[in-house]
Every structure is written in structure tokens, then in C-alpha cells.
Write a protein that holds these residues in place. Structure first.
Motif: not given
Length: 364
Positions: A50-54, A61-63, A285-289, A292-293
């Protein structure tokens, strides 16, 4: 960095049904007769987190790209597998290639589905599989011991040291004790290095009837006690329900599970338990693009973690900008964490923690 779990068990316990549901495909033929799964079927499944969506919401992020775990559906085993009975030779060869064992045990009655042993007894079934694996391991060690004894008598210290580790493991196997329960950390590590089948970690999956999916039944309770004694893991699922859930649209699954009194999918619990079984953790890693886990083993240092993304990141590692997940969320992203002093610059010796949000600095 790939990790996989081999799904094993006697014929007709629900292995292929579980695998089909896990991968949401019909690639493994689930049929009511032994040995319908001749070749191992392999499927990669996303690890629910669930952390990914947060993180994606905060990072705009776009995806989202989750990490994954590989499951291998292995042909059913019967008594005598260590001597080549049934598809024993194939079973043992395929199980050597996996990192952990997901052992499916039948904990439901159904007159329409035959049981190779003629009755429902999950502890007996567990013992059959465990015995065949121990016999295979014992045969493997007994082939090595004579040569080591000869070398040790000739003054070879390395052979003597290896013999001192192997003989107690062989004695334990003869007494019905799997190699993963070998006494002493050094002996357990030796068992893993020897690639023994019974050195692999085990997750017991109790396959119950639909009515027992939420709380289990008497048979699954016995399996849970077995797992506790062995230091293994245990999960209760209804493979029949999971097969239904796998066919539903994502938006319908939650309501369907709630109607059955289930907080989450049994498959999600199997995946998470398999992930934990292999002592895996996730960093992000987290950014506008994209958000990702990434999967690493517990205790991995920053340069090696960077190498999971690309070899150049490890070779040219300089530092890792690090924010704990909780701090990233509380500070509403990287800028807020930096301003609050929650962004740390970690070096080569830093051991990455589960949930870290990382940005690697490197130069090649």
C-alpha cells in the motif's frame, strides 16, 4: 536479483489451483488426477504494498511499478519420490532450483476430489513430503562423507572441518530432523551452502473449504502448530475462493472478499509471507516519472542495493540520499523532508532499511 518460491505438495491438494489464482492465468492445468503438472510452471506476481500508492500521490508520479516474486508450480510428489517413484526425480530436481518452499496441504473434505493417500490428514501429508526430501538429502551427504573421511585421515584440515559440519546434519536427517533445524548457526549455514533440500525455508499453506477461509478449521490449526514447532510460517487460504477472486475485476474484489468476511486476499497473504520467508525487504525510488519498489535481502548495504537498479550505480556509487518512508509521508515529500532535516546522506556502509526512499549518487 530474482527470488522464487516452489509450490509443492501431494497430488490433488490444490497446488495448481493456487498457482493459477496467483498468476491469474490457466497456464497450470488443474485436474483431478496425479501428475497433471508435468513441467514446472512459472509465474511472476506483484508484491502488494500500500505504500506505493501513497508515495506516488505525494511524488505526483505518472505510474507505479511494484516489485515482484516468482512462483513455480512443481509436479505433485508421492511416497518413494526419493527413489524415483511417480515424478520424484523431476520433483527433486526442480525443487533444488527454488529459494523457498511453499508447501500446500489439503485441509478440506470433498468426495469429488480424490486424495492419493485415501484420507484427509495434513500432518501425515507434510511428513510424507518432508521424509522424501530428507531421504534425498541424506543420500546426497552419504555420497560425500567417504571421500571426506579419507581426506581427513590423510591430514586434510579443510576436509576434517567440513566433515565435522556434515556428520551432525546427516545424523539429524537420519533421526527425522530437516537440515534447516540443524543445531547451531554454523551447521545451518553449511546446510544452505550444500544446497540441501531441507535447508530451504518453508511456508505451509492450509487449503481449506470456503466456509473456513476467514478463520481456518481444526485441520489448519494443526498445521499452524506444526509450523510453530518447526519455526516455519503458516497461512490459511481457500484456493477455490482465490480462483474466483482472480477472475473478478480489480474494483469488485474488495467487496467480494468483504462479503466472505475476509479483510484481504489469501493470495496477498501468501505473497507477503513468501517475501518475508526469503528475508526480503523493499526500498523505493520516487519521482514524477514513476514510483518504483525494489527488492533486496535484509542486511544489504547501499552500493549493492544501488546495483539492483543498474550495475553502474554500484560500480560508481558515491552516496545515497535517504528518507525513511514515515518521514517522506509526514514531510509530504522530498522537499519537505530536506527542509525538516529528515533527508540523510548515507555512504557505502549504510544498511538499507525496509521502506527507505532512495536517490543514488554515482559516477562512472
Amino acid at each position: 536479483m530474482g527470488f522464487n518460491c516452489g509450490i509443492v505438495g501431494l497430488p490433488n491438494v490444490g497446488k495448481s489451483t493456487l498457482f493459477n489464482a496467483l498468476t491469474a492465468t490457466a497456464s497450470a492445468q488443474a485436474a483431478n488426477y496425479p501428475f497433471c503438472t508435468i513441467e514446472p510452471n512459472i509465474g511472476r506476481v506483484a508484491v502488494p504494498d500500500a505504500r506505493l500508492a501513497t508515495l506516488a500521490r505525494i511524488g505526483k508520479s505518472m505510474k507505479i511499478v511494484p516489485t515482484s516474486l516468482e512462483f513455480v508450480d512443481i509436479a505433485g510428489l508421492v511416497r518413494g519420490a526419493a527413489k524415483g517413484e511417480g515424478l520424484g526425480n523431476q520433483f527433486l530436481a526442480h525443487i533444488r532450483e527454488v529459494d523457498a518452499i511453499v508447501h500446500v496441504l489439503r485441509c478440506f473434505e470433498d468426495d469429488d476430489i480424490s486424495h492419493v493417500e485415501g484420507s484427509i490428514d495434513p500432518l501425515r501429508d507434510a511428513e510424507i513430503v518432508a521424509t522424501e526430501l530428507m531421504l534425498a538429502d541424506l543420500e546426497s551427504l552419504e555420497k560425500r562423507i567417504p571421500a571426506l573421511v579419507k581426506k581427513a585421515r590423510g591430514g586434510d584440515r579443510e576436509a576434517a572441518a567440513q566433515l565435522a559440519l556434515i556428520e551432525p546434519i546427516a545424523a539429524g536427517l537420519s533421526a527425522g530432523r530437516p537440515a534447516r533445524l540443524a543445531i547451531g548457526a554454523e551447521a545451518r549455514e553449511a546446510a544452505r551452502r550444500l544446497d540441501l533440500l531441507t535447508a530451504k525455508p518453508v511456508l505451509y499453506v492450509s487449503n481449506v473449504e470456503e466456509a473456513a477461509a476467514a478463520s481456518g478449521n481444526a485441520a489448519s490449526a494443526r498445521v499452524a502448530r506444526l509450523a510453530e514447532v518447526e519455526g516455519a510460517r503458516a497461512v490459511v487460504v481457500s484456493a477455490a475462493i482465490e480462483a474466483e477472486v482472480a477472475q473478478l475485476a480489480e474494483t469488485e474484489r474488495g467487496e467480494f472478499l468483504q462479503g466472505l468476511g475476509l479483510a484481504d486476499s489469501g493470495l496477498d497473504r501468501v505473497i507477503r509471507a513468501g517475501y518475508d520467508l526469503l528475508e526480503l525487504i523493499t526500498y523505493f525510488t520516487c519521482g514524477p516519472k514513476e514510483t518504483r519498489a525494489w527488492t533486496i535481502t535484509r542486511g544489504t548495504r547501499a552500493p549493492r542495493a544501488a546495483g539492483v537498479i543498474h550495475g553502474d550505480f554500484e560500480r560508481g556509487f558515491i552516496a545515497a540520499e535517504t528518507i525513511a518512508y514515515a518521514d517522506y509521508v509526514a514531510c509530504n515529500g522530498e522537499a519537505g523532508a530536506r527542509e525538516a532535516g529528515k533527508l540523510r546522506i548515507e555512504g557505502r556502509e549504510y544498511v538499507v532499511q525496509d521502506g527507505d526512499v532512495l536517490l543514488f549518487r554515482f559516477n562512472v
